[in-house]
Design a protein around this motif. Structure first.
Motif, PDB file in Angstrom:
ATOM      1  N   GLY A  58       2.126   1.422  -2.268  1.00 17.99           N
ATOM      2  CA  GLY A  58       2.474   0.072  -1.861  1.00 17.99           C
ATOM      3  C   GLY A  58       1.705  -0.317  -0.610  1.00 17.99           C
ATOM      4  O   GLY A  58       0.799   0.398  -0.177  1.00 17.99           O
ATOM      5  N   GLN A  59       2.084  -1.451   0.001  1.00 21.13           N
ATOM      6  CA  GLN A  59       1.359  -1.906   1.187  1.00 21.13           C
ATOM      7  C   GLN A  59       2.048  -1.493   2.470  1.00 21.13           C
ATOM      8  O   GLN A  59       1.540  -0.678   3.219  1.00 21.13           O
ATOM      9  N   SER A  84       9.117  -8.033  -6.712  1.00 20.40           N
ATOM     10  CA  SER A  84       8.198  -7.095  -7.363  1.00 20.40           C
ATOM     11  C   SER A  84       8.960  -5.975  -8.057  1.00 20.40           C
ATOM     12  O   SER A  84       8.596  -5.552  -9.165  1.00 20.40           O
ATOM     13  N   TRP A 157      -1.303  -0.439  -8.569  1.00 20.67           N
ATOM     14  CA  TRP A 157      -0.961  -1.817  -8.892  1.00 20.67           C
ATOM     15  C   TRP A 157      -1.622  -2.751  -7.893  1.00 20.67           C
ATOM     16  O   TRP A 157      -1.285  -2.775  -6.706  1.00 20.67           O
ATOM     17  N   GLY A 158      -2.584  -3.528  -8.361  1.00 19.05           N
ATOM     18  CA  GLY A 158      -3.209  -4.539  -7.524  1.00 19.05           C
ATOM     19  C   GLY A 158      -4.428  -4.038  -6.770  1.00 19.05           C
ATOM     20  O   GLY A 158      -4.649  -2.837  -6.602  1.00 19.05           O
ATOM     21  N   HIS A 180      -0.823  -6.372  -9.791  1.00 15.72           N
ATOM     22  CA  HIS A 180       0.359  -6.049  -8.994  1.00 15.72           C
ATOM     23  C   HIS A 180       1.606  -6.625  -9.676  1.00 15.72           C
ATOM     24  O   HIS A 180       1.526  -7.658 -10.350  1.00 15.72           O
ATOM     25  N   SER A 182       3.932  -8.237  -8.417  1.00 16.85           N
ATOM     26  CA  SER A 182       4.382  -9.472  -7.778  1.00 16.85           C
ATOM     27  C   SER A 182       4.495 -10.597  -8.795  1.00 16.85           C
ATOM     28  O   SER A 182       3.710 -10.670  -9.744  1.00 16.85           O
TER      29      SER A 182
END
Length: 222
Positions: A58-59, A84, A157-158, A180, A182
């Motif tokens: 993740g971020q 998400s 993802w993304g 992602h 989202s």
């Protein structure tokens, strides 16, 4: 130990903890940050190198107080599912027919799923504010250490996750790259990608136990 934060013993010899962590911990000492000292290394505490089988990146932690529990995409059991994570659970149901009863993904981590964020700290209401502090070096070192134990399954993802771990997956690893989850991008390749069954098929081919994706910490205790 810095500020009462224990470095996860199984990962303590990574260069990050010698070179980068002292400076980061000093900066954190002057801030009211999330997810806080007890949970900042939760992903590493729950998934030691020899247990890691899957990487999900993740971020940064959720910036709402009380939501983040130190694991990527995961929230505390009483927290409503973020958007998400709602899409992740929708894909889980379509893919394997079930999803955890709440947003706590600790049980995934205990089965060898490294739920890493590319930044392990954030300020309340300020997503991404610590993104350039050097946490990314820890993430790459963690993945490299885990790769030294066995091939890994990467669920990326993304574009952020794909860029952050670029160059690390090897020929023997499984790599699943999609949009992602989202709401802004989930329909552009995330929904319908079936990453969970694909990872389990790969693990079975390797003679390993599949991940029981449908359980959470709460369900595992019942």
């Amino acid at each position: 130990m810095a500020q009462g934060i224990a470095i996860p013993p199984a990962w303590a010899d990574l260069p990050f903890f010698r070179k980068d962590w002292p400076g980061i911990s000093e900066r954190l000492a002057d801030q009211d940050w999330l997810p806080g000292p007890a949970r900042v290394f939760a992903a590493l505490d729950l998934t030691p190198p020899q247990a890691a089988r899957v990487v999900i990146l993740g971020q940064d932690p959720y910036p709402t107080p009380g939501h983040a529990n130190g694991l990527a995409f995961s929230v505390t059991p009483e927290t409503a599912l973020p958007r998400s994570l709602k899409n992740i659970y929708a894909e889980l149901r379509d893919d394997i027919g079930a999803a955890p009863p709440n947003g706590d993904l600790s049980h995934w981590a205990r089965q060898g799923v490294l739920l890493l964020n590319s930044s392990l700290s954030v300020l309340p209401g300020q997503a991404g504010v610590h993104a350039k502090w050097g946490w990314d070096r820890l993430v790459r070192q963690v993945v490299e250490r885990a790769q030294a134990q066995r091939p890994l399954a990467f669920i990326l993802w993304g574009g952020h996750a794909q860029k952050a771990l670029a160059g690390l997956p090897r020929d023997g690893d499984l790599v699943i790259e999609t949009a992602h989850p989202s709401p802004l991008s989930a329909r552009r390749g995330f929904l319908g990608s079936r990453p969970f069954s694909r990872v389990n098929d790969w693990l079975r081919e390797r003679g390993e136990m599949p991940v029981d994706w449908a359980l959470s910490e709460q369900a595992a205790a019942e």
